[in-house]
Design a protein around this motif. Sequence first.
Motif, PDB file in Angstrom:
ATOM      1  N   GLU A 184       2.965  14.762   4.064  1.00  0.00           N
ATOM      2  CA  GLU A 184       1.781  15.591   3.889  1.00  0.00           C
ATOM      3  C   GLU A 184       1.326  15.560   2.428  1.00  0.00           C
ATOM      4  OE1 GLU A 184       2.630  19.458   5.299  1.00  0.00           O
ATOM      5  OE2 GLU A 184       2.272  18.976   7.395  1.00  0.00           O
ATOM      6  N   GLY A 185       0.018  15.617   2.249  1.00  0.00           N
ATOM      7  CA  GLY A 185      -0.546  15.597   0.906  1.00  0.00           C
ATOM      8  C   GLY A 185      -1.881  14.894   0.916  1.00  0.00           C
ATOM      9  N   ASP A 186      -2.594  14.950  -0.210  1.00  0.00           N
ATOM     10  CA  ASP A 186      -3.890  14.292  -0.278  1.00  0.00           C
ATOM     11  C   ASP A 186      -3.712  12.795  -0.533  1.00  0.00           C
ATOM     12  OD1 ASP A 186      -3.204  14.075  -2.939  1.00  0.00           O
ATOM     13  OD2 ASP A 186      -4.578  15.623  -3.620  1.00  0.00           O
ATOM     14  N   THR A 187      -4.829  12.086  -0.552  1.00  0.00           N
ATOM     15  CA  THR A 187      -4.781  10.632  -0.678  1.00  0.00           C
ATOM     16  C   THR A 187      -4.162  10.198  -2.001  1.00  0.00           C
ATOM     17  OG1 THR A 187      -6.775  10.492   0.690  1.00  0.00           O
ATOM     18  CG2 THR A 187      -6.163   8.525  -0.543  1.00  0.00           C
ATOM     19  N   ASP A 188      -4.430  10.919  -3.077  1.00  0.00           N
ATOM     20  CA  ASP A 188      -3.852  10.544  -4.371  1.00  0.00           C
ATOM     21  C   ASP A 188      -2.334  10.649  -4.351  1.00  0.00           C
ATOM     22  OD1 ASP A 188      -6.272   9.934  -5.484  1.00  0.00           O
ATOM     23  OD2 ASP A 188      -6.529  11.855  -6.520  1.00  0.00           O
ATOM     24  N   SER A 189      -1.803  11.638  -3.645  1.00  0.00           N
ATOM     25  CA  SER A 189      -0.347  11.762  -3.570  1.00  0.00           C
ATOM     26  C   SER A 189       0.255  10.630  -2.746  1.00  0.00           C
ATOM     27  CB  SER A 189       0.045  13.119  -2.986  1.00  0.00           C
ATOM     28  OG  SER A 189      -0.363  13.235  -1.635  1.00  0.00           O
ATOM     29  N   ARG A 191      -4.917   1.800  11.182  1.00  0.00           N
ATOM     30  CA  ARG A 191      -3.641   2.195  10.585  1.00  0.00           C
ATOM     31  C   ARG A 191      -2.920   0.980   9.998  1.00  0.00           C
ATOM     32  NH1 ARG A 191      -1.754   7.601  10.644  1.00  0.00           N
ATOM     33  NH2 ARG A 191       0.038   7.551   9.246  1.00  0.00           N
ATOM     34  N   LEU A 192      -3.045  -0.172  10.641  1.00  0.00           N
ATOM     35  CA  LEU A 192      -2.452  -1.385  10.081  1.00  0.00           C
ATOM     36  C   LEU A 192      -3.149  -1.784   8.776  1.00  0.00           C
ATOM     37  CD1 LEU A 192      -1.862  -3.573  13.270  1.00  0.00           C
ATOM     38  CD2 LEU A 192      -0.146  -2.391  11.885  1.00  0.00           C
ATOM     39  N   ALA A 193      -4.480  -1.603   8.734  1.00  0.00           N
ATOM     40  CA  ALA A 193      -5.212  -1.885   7.500  1.00  0.00           C
ATOM     41  C   ALA A 193      -4.739  -0.967   6.377  1.00  0.00           C
ATOM     42  CB  ALA A 193      -6.716  -1.710   7.729  1.00  0.00           C
ATOM     43  N   ARG A 194      -4.488   0.279   6.711  1.00  0.00           N
ATOM     44  CA  ARG A 194      -3.970   1.211   5.706  1.00  0.00           C
ATOM     45  C   ARG A 194      -2.612   0.748   5.184  1.00  0.00           C
ATOM     46  NH1 ARG A 194      -3.170   7.771   6.411  1.00  0.00           N
ATOM     47  NH2 ARG A 194      -1.275   7.923   5.168  1.00  0.00           N
ATOM     48  N   ALA A 195      -1.771   0.249   6.096  1.00  0.00           N
ATOM     49  CA  ALA A 195      -0.458  -0.253   5.683  1.00  0.00           C
ATOM     50  C   ALA A 195      -0.604  -1.439   4.730  1.00  0.00           C
ATOM     51  CB  ALA A 195       0.353  -0.657   6.912  1.00  0.00           C
ATOM     52  N   VAL A 196      -1.568  -2.307   5.017  1.00  0.00           N
ATOM     53  CA  VAL A 196      -1.800  -3.466   4.139  1.00  0.00           C
ATOM     54  C   VAL A 196      -2.196  -2.992   2.742  1.00  0.00           C
ATOM     55  CG1 VAL A 196      -3.336  -5.424   3.716  1.00  0.00           C
ATOM     56  CG2 VAL A 196      -2.377  -5.049   6.003  1.00  0.00           C
ATOM     57  N   TRP A 197      -3.059  -1.990   2.670  1.00  0.00           N
ATOM     58  CA  TRP A 197      -3.472  -1.473   1.349  1.00  0.00           C
ATOM     59  C   TRP A 197      -2.309  -0.820   0.616  1.00  0.00           C
ATOM     60  CZ3 TRP A 197      -7.610  -3.570   3.379  1.00  0.00           C
ATOM     61  CH2 TRP A 197      -8.712  -3.813   2.553  1.00  0.00           C
ATOM     62  N   GLU A 198      -1.410  -0.193   1.351  1.00  0.00           N
ATOM     63  CA  GLU A 198      -0.244   0.404   0.709  1.00  0.00           C
ATOM     64  C   GLU A 198       0.676  -0.674   0.145  1.00  0.00           C
ATOM     65  OE1 GLU A 198      -0.350   4.365   3.581  1.00  0.00           O
ATOM     66  OE2 GLU A 198       1.059   2.729   3.980  1.00  0.00           O
ATOM     67  N   ASN A 208      -8.661   3.195 -10.274  1.00  0.00           N
ATOM     68  CA  ASN A 208      -9.028   1.786 -10.401  1.00  0.00           C
ATOM     69  C   ASN A 208      -9.630   1.300  -9.084  1.00  0.00           C
ATOM     70  OD1 ASN A 208      -6.870   1.074  -8.642  1.00  0.00           O
ATOM     71  ND2 ASN A 208      -5.432   1.007 -10.372  1.00  0.00           N
ATOM     72  N   SER A 209     -10.058   0.057  -9.042  1.00  0.00           N
ATOM     73  CA  SER A 209     -10.774  -0.448  -7.859  1.00  0.00           C
ATOM     74  C   SER A 209      -9.895  -0.456  -6.619  1.00  0.00           C
ATOM     75  CB  SER A 209     -11.305  -1.857  -8.140  1.00  0.00           C
ATOM     76  OG  SER A 209     -10.246  -2.744  -8.453  1.00  0.00           O
ATOM     77  N   LEU A 210      -8.613  -0.796  -6.785  1.00  0.00           N
ATOM     78  CA  LEU A 210      -7.714  -0.829  -5.629  1.00  0.00           C
ATOM     79  C   LEU A 210      -7.496   0.570  -5.075  1.00  0.00           C
ATOM     80  CD1 LEU A 210      -5.909  -2.440  -3.750  1.00  0.00           C
ATOM     81  CD2 LEU A 210      -4.073  -2.285  -5.461  1.00  0.00           C
ATOM     82  N   GLU A 211      -7.340   1.530  -5.948  1.00  0.00           N
ATOM     83  CA  GLU A 211      -7.154   2.916  -5.508  1.00  0.00           C
ATOM     84  C   GLU A 211      -8.412   3.453  -4.845  1.00  0.00           C
ATOM     85  OE1 GLU A 211      -3.960   4.116  -9.041  1.00  0.00           O
ATOM     86  OE2 GLU A 211      -6.114   4.477  -9.288  1.00  0.00           O
ATOM     87  N   ASN A 212      -9.569   3.104  -5.379  1.00  0.00           N
ATOM     88  CA  ASN A 212     -10.834   3.516  -4.750  1.00  0.00           C
ATOM     89  C   ASN A 212     -10.961   2.933  -3.350  1.00  0.00           C
ATOM     90  OD1 ASN A 212     -12.401   5.322  -6.343  1.00  0.00           O
ATOM     91  ND2 ASN A 212     -12.728   3.696  -7.849  1.00  0.00           N
ATOM     92  N   SER A 213     -10.578   1.664  -3.199  1.00  0.00           N
ATOM     93  CA  SER A 213     -10.678   1.030  -1.882  1.00  0.00           C
ATOM     94  C   SER A 213      -9.696   1.667  -0.903  1.00  0.00           C
ATOM     95  CB  SER A 213     -10.441  -0.481  -1.986  1.00  0.00           C
ATOM     96  OG  SER A 213      -9.129  -0.771  -2.441  1.00  0.00           O
ATOM     97  N   TYR A 214      -8.546   2.115  -1.402  1.00  0.00           N
ATOM     98  CA  TYR A 214      -7.601   2.801  -0.509  1.00  0.00           C
ATOM     99  C   TYR A 214      -8.181   4.130  -0.030  1.00  0.00           C
ATOM    100  CZ  TYR A 214      -3.409   4.874   1.436  1.00  0.00           C
ATOM    101  OH  TYR A 214      -2.513   5.459   2.289  1.00  0.00           O
ATOM    102  N   HIS A 215      -8.885   4.818  -0.910  1.00  0.00           N
ATOM    103  CA  HIS A 215      -9.563   6.053  -0.496  1.00  0.00           C
ATOM    104  C   HIS A 215     -10.550   5.765   0.631  1.00  0.00           C
ATOM    105  CE1 HIS A 215      -8.680   9.622  -3.059  1.00  0.00           C
ATOM    106  NE2 HIS A 215      -8.126   8.716  -3.848  1.00  0.00           N
TER     107      HIS A 215
END
Length: 219
Positions: free
Chosen positions: A170-175, A35-42, A67-74
């Motif tokens: 709530e929502g998908d990753t793109d949102s 979850r901390l890694a997710r925060a870093v990507w955000e 883009n590459s950053l968005e793909n890595s967040y997925h």
Amino acid sequence: MDNALKAPPAPADPRASDTLARLAAGALLLTGAGRLARAVWEIRLHSAGEPAAGPPDQGGGVNRPLNSLENSYHLVSTVNSVLTLLCAAAFLMWLGRVRDNARALSGRPPKYAGIWVYLGWVVPVVNLWFPRGIVADAYRASAPGVRLPVVVNVWWGLWLAGLLGGVLQEGDTDSVIARAYSGIGSLLAADLAVAGAAVAGALMVRTVTAAQTARLARA
């Protein structure tokens, strides 16, 4: 009350409890790290800023290439989902074990029927206190007369904060990516609450298990 409560309590198994406690605590810590890694990507998404093409979801069922950053967040988001599922499985196994051990140690039926070990997390309204109640009941049965450890309430308070943050987001990753571009305050707050709950949960698991182990040693 479930029918299993009518049967004589099974002997407490400290070795199985300790193994499950280590597994649950480790899974919680891994989930918190994820979850901390997710925060870093955000934070990285917010710092990069929204591309000129706009958010990933263009509306009307149209999605632009990521883009590459968005793909890595997925990818980070998917890993988080897998860790959360594994953590839930490990934690529920531990919770069921300490509940059974507490019943064997105290010789009395648990306050909550066994089905609530699982349904207590997903049934609306009762999920706001049943899981904590199961932990508290197991601890009090294992350590009668001893005050409930503060870490139990810290864990549950942080969990509820993270749960509320998840409901509001709530929502998908793109949102979520679109929200990160526009403002990450609520996203980071939810991530930090869940990460904190994971760390506090790991400490809580070890504390409750230690109380049962100590009671068994005295017995």
